[in-house]
Structure formats: C-alpha cells, structure tokens
Design an enzyme around this catalytic site. Structure first.
Site, short mmCIF file in Angstrom:
data_model
loop_
_atom_site.label_atom_id
_atom_site.label_comp_id
_atom_site.label_asym_id
_atom_site.label_seq_id
_atom_site.Cartn_x
_atom_site.Cartn_y
_atom_site.Cartn_z
N LYS A 15 5.26 2.65 -9.04
CA LYS A 15 4.72 3.00 -10.36
C LYS A 15 4.25 4.46 -10.42
CE LYS A 15 0.53 1.97 -10.84
NZ LYS A 15 -0.87 1.65 -11.13
N ARG A 90 -7.44 -2.16 -18.87
CA ARG A 90 -7.51 -3.29 -17.95
C ARG A 90 -8.23 -4.49 -18.55
NH1 ARG A 90 -7.39 0.46 -13.17
NH2 ARG A 90 -7.30 -0.66 -11.22
N ARG A 128 5.59 -1.55 6.56
CA ARG A 128 5.21 -0.14 6.70
C ARG A 128 4.49 0.13 8.03
NH1 ARG A 128 2.71 1.98 1.21
NH2 ARG A 128 0.92 0.73 1.82
N ARG A 161 -1.42 -0.21 8.85
CA ARG A 161 -2.72 -0.13 8.15
C ARG A 161 -3.27 -1.54 7.96
NH1 ARG A 161 -1.77 3.14 2.69
NH2 ARG A 161 -2.73 1.22 1.98
N ARG A 172 -3.53 -9.16 -2.37
CA ARG A 172 -3.55 -8.00 -3.28
C ARG A 172 -2.55 -8.20 -4.43
NH1 ARG A 172 -2.10 -3.29 0.49
NH2 ARG A 172 -1.84 -1.96 -1.31
#
Ligand code: AMP
Length: 216
Positions: A15, A90, A128, A161, A172
C-alpha cells in the site's frame, strides 16, 4: 473534479509503495496520520504524551485530535488539487469528518483497497529475513539467499523480526481486517470503493489503480 484518495490495505500488500507512486504521478501530497501523530508524540506536552501512550499501546488516538490534525493538514495550499490519505479515516466519526471536508473543498473521495490473498501475505511477511549486519532484506520463499541463513553480500547471519513470526502476523492481519471493515463497507455501499489485485508486479498494480481512479 479533484480527488481525495484514501489508500487501504493490510500489512505487506504494498500500500505504501502504491500511495507514493500515485502521489508522485498526480502531484498530490501523501498524508499519513500515523506519521503526523508520531511527530506530534515527540512534544513534551500533555497532548504529546497522550498520543505517545496511545500509539505505544496500539490504540486509536481520539477523533477530536484527528479532526484537528486532518483539518490543519488538508487546508495547506499543497492540498488544493487533491491529496492521498494513508491511515485515515479509521472510525465512523472520521468518515463523517472526511465527507464534510470533501464537500467543503469540492472534491470526490475514492477509496482504494489493495488486496493480496492471505496465504501470499503470510509468505511475504513470515518469509522475510534481514541481514543482522547490513540490513539487506531476503525472503526464504520469494528471494532466498544463496546459502541458507547467510547474507549474500557480507556473509553475516540473517534474522527474523519478532513481529514477522507466524502467530503475530496472523493476528496482525486479522486485526487489520476487523478494524477496517466498517470503513470499507461504508465506501463499498456508496459505490466509491476500488479494489485492486496487489499480487502482481508493482508497475502493473499501479497502472490498474491509475486507470480505476480515472486520472487525478
Ligand atoms: P499507522 O502508522 O497508520 O499504523 O498509525 C500508527 C498509530 O497512530 C495508530 O496505532 C494510532 O495510535 C495512531 N493513528 C494513526 N492514524 C489514526 C487515525 N486515523 N485515528 C486514530 N489513531 C490513529
């Protein structure tokens, strides 16, 4: 008519990249309420401390503060021909604020949702790995290093991470879908939602977005 373009999409869909490309192409400023609030959180004032605490806890900052942030930023001269919003609106109260602002500024709102299937996002995020020395980014599924667990550039070990672990990523993504559903539904119902498939090369996704917003 000039536009207010709202960019939405789960973590990892690209995004931010698409928002930047669109802002550049249209000559619109890119406004991220998260960035503005992070900046404000540096101030050692009651408001700065309040924002800092809420951001640290992952809670939303109040609609009153957001009203002041968005009205101040969107009335700057660089927003005259349009702007790209990232992270706003939001809540339903924020949707109402934006509707009113668009009417006052004589602009049309378009909401772009970049969509990538959940399994692909899981691969993008959980795969990742970063070099612990130079920071080079790899992906064990999509862009693996030549030797497992080791950076191609400097031979240092790669690490993951903590928020890229499978359990955290799943939570998430779910939290993102749940918290944005009211905003997405609102724009879908009013015929201003543009959904684009983000599982393609960056420039292809961008061409699709640009065609669907029908110019700037
Ligand atoms: P973001 O960078 O968009 O993920 O935002 C980071 C944090 O800033 C959020 O977790 C909230 O604490 C705050 N924030 C950003 N935008 C808004 C918004 N539109 N309404 C309320 N809080 C926000």
């Amino acid at each position: 008519m000039s536009k207010i373009i709202v960019m939405m999409g789960a973590p990892g869909v690209g995004k931010g990249t698409q928002a930047r490309l669109l802002a550049e192409k249209c000559g619109y400023p890119q406004i991220s309420t998260g960035d503005i609030l992070r900046e404000m959180a540096h101030a050692d004032t009651p408001l700065g401390r309040e924002i800092k605490a809420r951001q640290a806890a992952g809670q939303l900052v109040s609609d009153e503060v957001l009203a002041s942030v968005i009205l101040t930023r969107a009335s700057q001269p660089d927003c005259k021909n349009g702007y790209v919003l990232d992270g706003f609106p939001r809540t339903l109260a924020q949707i109402r604020m934006l509707e009113k602002l668009a009417e006052q500024q004589d602009k049309e709102i378009r909401l772009i949702k970049v969509v990538v299937p959940c399994e692909s996002l899981m691969k993008r995020l959980t795969g990742r790995r970063n070099c612990t020395r130079c920071g080079e980014i790899y992906n064990i599924y999509l862009r693996p290093p030549k030797r497992e667990g080791v950076c191609d550039l400097d031979g240092a070990p790669l690490a993951q991470r903590s928020d890229d672990k499978a359990e955290t990523v799943g939570a998430r993504l779910e939290a993102y879908e749940r918290s944005t559903a009211p905003v997405i539904d609102y724009y879908r119902q009013s015929g201003r939602l543009i959904e684009v498939n983000g599982e393609r090369p960056v420039d292809e996704v961008f061409r699709d977005i640009y065609a669907k917003v029908e110019g700037c």
